[in-house]
Design an enzyme around this catalytic site. Structure first.
Site, PDB file in Angstrom:
ATOM      1  N   PHE A 100      11.210   7.536  -1.382  1.00 61.93           N
ATOM      2  CA  PHE A 100       9.827   8.012  -1.357  1.00 61.93           C
ATOM      3  C   PHE A 100       9.793   9.540  -1.437  1.00 61.93           C
ATOM      4  O   PHE A 100       9.046  10.129  -2.226  1.00 61.93           O
ATOM      5  CB  PHE A 100       9.152   7.505  -0.072  1.00 61.93           C
ATOM      6  CG  PHE A 100       7.698   7.891   0.048  1.00 61.93           C
ATOM      7  CD1 PHE A 100       6.712   7.180  -0.630  1.00 61.93           C
ATOM      8  CD2 PHE A 100       7.323   8.959   0.845  1.00 61.93           C
ATOM      9  CE1 PHE A 100       5.371   7.540  -0.516  1.00 61.93           C
ATOM     10  CE2 PHE A 100       5.988   9.324   0.967  1.00 61.93           C
ATOM     11  CZ  PHE A 100       5.007   8.613   0.286  1.00 61.93           C
ATOM     12  N   ARG A 124       3.649  -7.414  -2.941  1.00 67.30           N
ATOM     13  CA  ARG A 124       3.511  -6.663  -1.696  1.00 67.30           C
ATOM     14  C   ARG A 124       2.494  -7.358  -0.809  1.00 67.30           C
ATOM     15  O   ARG A 124       1.514  -7.950  -1.321  1.00 67.30           O
ATOM     16  CB  ARG A 124       3.035  -5.247  -2.033  1.00 67.30           C
ATOM     17  CG  ARG A 124       2.950  -4.329  -0.835  1.00 67.30           C
ATOM     18  CD  ARG A 124       2.508  -2.928  -1.245  1.00 67.30           C
ATOM     19  NE  ARG A 124       2.585  -2.014  -0.118  1.00 67.30           N
ATOM     20  CZ  ARG A 124       2.196  -0.747  -0.140  1.00 67.30           C
ATOM     21  NH1 ARG A 124       1.699  -0.233  -1.265  1.00 67.30           N
ATOM     22  NH2 ARG A 124       2.301   0.016   0.933  1.00 67.30           N
ATOM     23  N   HIS A 158       0.452  -4.919 -15.619  1.00 67.50           N
ATOM     24  CA  HIS A 158      -0.332  -5.595 -14.575  1.00 67.50           C
ATOM     25  C   HIS A 158      -0.913  -6.906 -15.118  1.00 67.50           C
ATOM     26  O   HIS A 158      -1.754  -7.522 -14.475  1.00 67.50           O
ATOM     27  CB  HIS A 158      -1.498  -4.713 -14.112  1.00 67.50           C
ATOM     28  CG  HIS A 158      -1.100  -3.461 -13.407  1.00 67.50           C
ATOM     29  ND1 HIS A 158      -0.156  -3.427 -12.414  1.00 67.50           N
ATOM     30  CD2 HIS A 158      -1.550  -2.186 -13.529  1.00 67.50           C
ATOM     31  CE1 HIS A 158      -0.042  -2.183 -11.965  1.00 67.50           C
ATOM     32  NE2 HIS A 158      -0.875  -1.410 -12.630  1.00 67.50           N
ATOM     33  N   TRP A 175       7.391   2.719  -8.410  1.00 63.37           N
ATOM     34  CA  TRP A 175       8.727   2.668  -7.808  1.00 63.37           C
ATOM     35  C   TRP A 175       9.687   1.949  -8.761  1.00 63.37           C
ATOM     36  O   TRP A 175      10.761   2.449  -9.104  1.00 63.37           O
ATOM     37  CB  TRP A 175       8.647   1.931  -6.474  1.00 63.37           C
ATOM     38  CG  TRP A 175       9.766   2.193  -5.532  1.00 63.37           C
ATOM     39  CD1 TRP A 175      10.894   2.940  -5.767  1.00 63.37           C
ATOM     40  CD2 TRP A 175       9.872   1.720  -4.181  1.00 63.37           C
ATOM     41  NE1 TRP A 175      11.684   2.946  -4.654  1.00 63.37           N
ATOM     42  CE2 TRP A 175      11.079   2.206  -3.668  1.00 63.37           C
ATOM     43  CE3 TRP A 175       9.056   0.924  -3.362  1.00 63.37           C
ATOM     44  CZ2 TRP A 175      11.497   1.933  -2.360  1.00 63.37           C
ATOM     45  CZ3 TRP A 175       9.472   0.657  -2.071  1.00 63.37           C
ATOM     46  CH2 TRP A 175      10.671   1.155  -1.567  1.00 63.37           C
ATOM     47  N   LYS A 218      -0.792  -1.479  -7.084  1.00 63.47           N
ATOM     48  CA  LYS A 218      -0.460  -0.953  -5.758  1.00 63.47           C
ATOM     49  C   LYS A 218       0.630  -1.735  -5.022  1.00 63.47           C
ATOM     50  O   LYS A 218       0.777  -1.652  -3.811  1.00 63.47           O
ATOM     51  CB  LYS A 218      -1.692  -0.804  -4.841  1.00 63.47           C
ATOM     52  CG  LYS A 218      -2.866  -0.076  -5.434  1.00 63.47           C
ATOM     53  CD  LYS A 218      -2.487   1.111  -6.274  1.00 63.47           C
ATOM     54  CE  LYS A 218      -2.088   2.330  -5.469  1.00 63.47           C
ATOM     55  NZ  LYS A 218      -1.688   3.442  -6.394  1.00 63.47           N
ATOM     56  N   SER A 219       1.411  -2.501  -5.794  1.00 63.52           N
ATOM     57  CA  SER A 219       2.489  -3.284  -5.179  1.00 63.52           C
ATOM     58  C   SER A 219       3.859  -2.617  -5.288  1.00 63.52           C
ATOM     59  O   SER A 219       4.852  -3.166  -4.803  1.00 63.52           O
ATOM     60  CB  SER A 219       2.577  -4.658  -5.840  1.00 63.52           C
ATOM     61  OG  SER A 219       1.358  -5.355  -5.706  1.00 63.52           O
ATOM     62  N   GLY A 220       3.918  -1.462  -5.973  1.00 64.86           N
ATOM     63  CA  GLY A 220       5.213  -0.800  -6.141  1.00 64.86           C
ATOM     64  C   GLY A 220       5.593  -0.618  -7.605  1.00 64.86           C
ATOM     65  O   GLY A 220       6.773  -0.524  -7.950  1.00 64.86           O
ATOM     66  N   SER A 260      -3.680   0.570   0.309  1.00 67.32           N
ATOM     67  CA  SER A 260      -3.198   1.527  -0.695  1.00 67.32           C
ATOM     68  C   SER A 260      -4.228   1.677  -1.816  1.00 67.32           C
ATOM     69  O   SER A 260      -4.537   2.793  -2.254  1.00 67.32           O
ATOM     70  CB  SER A 260      -1.856   1.029  -1.249  1.00 67.32           C
ATOM     71  OG  SER A 260      -1.369   1.888  -2.234  1.00 67.32           O
ATOM     72  N   LYS A 285       1.864   7.020   1.738  1.00 71.00           N
ATOM     73  CA  LYS A 285       2.683   6.809   2.937  1.00 71.00           C
ATOM     74  C   LYS A 285       4.016   6.126   2.630  1.00 71.00           C
ATOM     75  O   LYS A 285       5.028   6.427   3.243  1.00 71.00           O
ATOM     76  CB  LYS A 285       1.922   5.964   3.958  1.00 71.00           C
ATOM     77  CG  LYS A 285       0.836   6.712   4.705  1.00 71.00           C
ATOM     78  CD  LYS A 285       0.383   5.905   5.915  1.00 71.00           C
ATOM     79  CE  LYS A 285      -0.643   6.683   6.739  1.00 71.00           C
ATOM     80  NZ  LYS A 285      -1.196   5.839   7.833  1.00 71.00           N
ATOM     81  N   GLY A 286       3.985   5.154   1.733  1.00 73.16           N
ATOM     82  CA  GLY A 286       5.214   4.454   1.365  1.00 73.16           C
ATOM     83  C   GLY A 286       5.819   3.643   2.495  1.00 73.16           C
ATOM     84  O   GLY A 286       7.043   3.572   2.624  1.00 73.16           O
ATOM     85  N   MET A 290      10.953  10.897  -4.917  1.00 73.47           N
ATOM     86  CA  MET A 290       9.963  10.608  -5.961  1.00 73.47           C
ATOM     87  C   MET A 290       8.691  11.431  -5.776  1.00 73.47           C
ATOM     88  O   MET A 290       8.092  11.890  -6.739  1.00 73.47           O
ATOM     89  CB  MET A 290       9.622   9.112  -5.980  1.00 73.47           C
ATOM     90  CG  MET A 290      10.698   8.256  -6.645  1.00 73.47           C
ATOM     91  SD  MET A 290      10.237   6.512  -6.740  1.00 73.47           S
ATOM     92  CE  MET A 290       8.857   6.557  -7.888  1.00 73.47           C
TER      93      MET A 290
HETATM   94  P1  A3P Z   1       0.922   3.599  -0.293  1.00 74.71           P
HETATM   95  O1  A3P Z   1      -0.431   3.955  -0.814  1.00 74.71           O
HETATM   96  O2  A3P Z   1       0.858   2.506   0.731  1.00 74.71           O
HETATM   97  O3  A3P Z   1       1.711   4.771   0.180  1.00 74.71           O
HETATM   98  P2  A3P Z   1       1.777   1.324  -7.420  1.00 74.71           P
HETATM   99  O4  A3P Z   1       2.889   2.132  -7.982  1.00 74.71           O
HETATM  100  O5  A3P Z   1       1.894  -0.142  -7.746  1.00 74.71           O
HETATM  101  O6  A3P Z   1       0.463   1.907  -7.753  1.00 74.71           O
HETATM  102  O7  A3P Z   1       1.926   1.346  -5.836  1.00 74.71           O
HETATM  103  C1  A3P Z   1       1.740   2.539  -5.114  1.00 74.71           C
HETATM  104  C2  A3P Z   1       2.284   2.374  -3.725  1.00 74.71           C
HETATM  105  O8  A3P Z   1       3.725   2.365  -3.770  1.00 74.71           O
HETATM  106  C3  A3P Z   1       1.875   3.530  -2.800  1.00 74.71           C
HETATM  107  O9  A3P Z   1       1.758   2.943  -1.504  1.00 74.71           O
HETATM  108  C4  A3P Z   1       3.108   4.434  -2.928  1.00 74.71           C
HETATM  109  O10 A3P Z   1       3.246   5.353  -1.876  1.00 74.71           O
HETATM  110  C5  A3P Z   1       4.213   3.388  -2.901  1.00 74.71           C
HETATM  111  N1  A3P Z   1       5.507   3.894  -3.378  1.00 74.71           N
HETATM  112  C6  A3P Z   1       5.787   4.473  -4.566  1.00 74.71           C
HETATM  113  N2  A3P Z   1       7.073   4.871  -4.604  1.00 74.71           N
HETATM  114  C7  A3P Z   1       7.615   4.527  -3.417  1.00 74.71           C
HETATM  115  C8  A3P Z   1       8.924   4.683  -2.846  1.00 74.71           C
HETATM  116  N3  A3P Z   1       9.909   5.291  -3.491  1.00 74.71           N
HETATM  117  N4  A3P Z   1       9.117   4.222  -1.579  1.00 74.71           N
HETATM  118  C9  A3P Z   1       8.116   3.613  -0.894  1.00 74.71           C
HETATM  119  N5  A3P Z   1       6.862   3.448  -1.389  1.00 74.71           N
HETATM  120  C10 A3P Z   1       6.633   3.892  -2.639  1.00 74.71           C
END
Ligand code: A3P
Length: 285
Positions: free
Chosen positions: A218, A119, A97, A47, A42-44, A127, A247-248, A221
């Protein structure tokens, strides 16, 4: 049957991980031009998974529009890697991970690079809480308060956040590792992309940087069906409960933490990171 099992002291979901998949990861042969994005969940992760092929191939959108993310940039430790490994074209990108000590032996002997995305733990816990609600292969998170206890005790996917951070900030990888925060990426994605491309030895024009930023926003994607998990059956991810692209944003913890929870969270994290030589890039208050 329980949804999670313990391996190497870490809780892992049976749906995606197995003893064999972890063994496969240990035997994986890293090549010098491989790149792996490492994160605590859940750190990105997703992305960076979107960004890497685009930076490596100079902005060609074909892979992100034709291959689902889990096959395009597979997880080192998941079952799926064995199925797609032979189809991966170099330079290969992976996500993981794993804590540092679980990286396979071939990783240390190669020159493969790592991008470690971190994050703010308060936001990633929020998240994760929603992700546990929608991901049917994970345990039900219970209430937010109950989930916070589980998170702080490391009884969640991949264990304690503090252990992960400690492990990756103590490597001897030198210039093979780059650290970036989710917050940096939210604040200025083109600047983050410039850093990533220079780390990976790619000299991308400003036009290409802007194009990649647009495709990794966001909004874009969230509507890319090869990345938004809409191809995943509802029995695994239930979009009626929460969305993967939720939410992103940064700072959503403020909408979830009570002052008591903030104090509890902060004191545990501070205590566990006491004496560490690195300082966190976020204020913990
Ligand atoms: P939120 O739940 O806070 O919206 P992971 O990929 O490590 O599982 O992390 C998921 C988190 O990254 C989610 O956070 C997701 O919305 C966010 N995320 C994924 N793509 C993103 C982007 N392009 N911009 C901003 N946040 C993004």
């Amino acid at each position: 049957i329980e949804k999670m099992f313990m391996l190497y002291g870490l809780p892992l979901p049976r749906e995606t991980h197995s003893v064999d998949s972890l063994k496969f990861a240990q035997d994986f042969k890293f090549k010098d031009d491989d790149v792996v994005a490492v994160t605590y969940p859940k750190s990105g992760t997703i992305w960076m998974q979107e960004i890497l092929p685009l930076v490596l191939n100079g902005g060609d959108l074909t892979p992100i529009h034709t291959i689902p993310n889990w096959d395009r940039v597979p997880w080192l430790e998941e079952k799926r890697l064995a199925v797609v490994v032979d189809q991966l074209a170099s330079p290969r990108a992976l996500v993981s991970h794993f804590p540092y000590h679980l990286m396979p032996p071939s990783f240390s002997t190669s020159k493969a690079k790592v991008i470690y995305v971190m994050r703010n733990p308060k936001d990633l816990m929020v998240s994760s809480y929603y992700f546990h609600q929608m991901a049917e292969f994970l345990e039900d998170p219970g209430t937010f308060d109950e989930f916070m206890d589980k998170f702080l005790e490391g009884k969640v996917l991949f264990g304690k956040w503090t252990d992960h951070i400690k492990s990756w900030t103590k490597t001897e990888l030198g210039d093979r590792i780059m650290f970036i925060t989710y917050e940096d990426m939210v604040q200025d994605l083109p600047a983050a992309l410039r850093r990533i491309s220079s780390f990976l030895g790619r000299n991308l024009s400003e036009e290409v940087i802007q194009k990649i930023a647009e495709h990794c926003s966001f909004k874009t994607m969230k509507s890319n069906r090869m990345s938004n998990f809409s191809l995943v059956p509802k029995v695994y991810m239930d979009n009626d409960k929460s969305h993967f692209f939720r939410k992103g944003i940064t700072g959503d913890w403020k909408n979830h933490f009570s002052s008591e929870q903030l104090a509890r969270f902060t004191s545990v994290i501070r205590k566990e990171l006491e004496g560490e030589s690195f300082s966190l890039p976020w204020s913990m208050d």
